[in-house]
Design an enzyme around this catalytic site. Sequence first.
Site: not given
Length: 270
Positions: A133, A136
């Site tokens: 991730d 993000k």
Amino acid sequence: MTISPQFRTAFIYVLLSTLWIWFSDRALNAWVNSQATLSFLQSVKGALFVLATGVVLYWMIGRDLGRLKAINRTLRDGHQQSLRVLVSAMDIRHKETGDHSDRVMRMATGLARLAGVHGNALRDLELGALLHDIGKLALPDAVLVKPGKLDEEELALMRQHPQIGHDLLQQVDFLREAADIPYSHHERWDGSGYPQGLRGEAIPLAARIFSIVDVWDALISARVYKPAWPEAEVLDYLRDAAGTQLDPNLVALFLEHREEIIRLGDATGG
């Protein structure tokens, strides 16, 4: 004046070789009178010199390679420690449960081994899972930790994070091959995922492996936008998602070894 290791090694080699040739030649000339015998012993001496030199070079090269491996291992461990700190900060920012990124990395690595992944591919999978991730980081908190359902604009913004993560990892030499998971873990087996709409085995194996573990962890854990699901419901979801969202063969492998893989996730990260 500082003498480099290369110069010191070469100087010692040349010095010892010269001394060996000089003294051995004079010893043979003093002890042997027959020209035929002298010629034979010179050949033997030369062969012994080549053999001894080969042994010494083998040892020296092995020693230097061992040092290089130790240095590379130290650098790799340092890189991973730095990445773990970054990822821990990400998890805190995203209000993830516990050591989410490290936990899913351990589980994905365990499933990958069962699927036959090894060597550099396993190392890249491990790093990719840890950084799944990373994209993000570019998203606002209002989207990342919104307690309710995302609207269409917010959802479109959220779906940019795989491309952002891929682009970030391409800027780091040792992470370029680890981009499969950050880039493709939201692809779906039936082709309805994002960002590329890949289908079936066109989705990188590392991403297909990680997706199963990520779905498990996302559902079994409480998040800001939902409570934790009961384990039975998570298992039912995985079975239903096999062949649509997830690789059916890998789902079967996960379910077969579920307890073993979950134990890896529960273990304390190193």
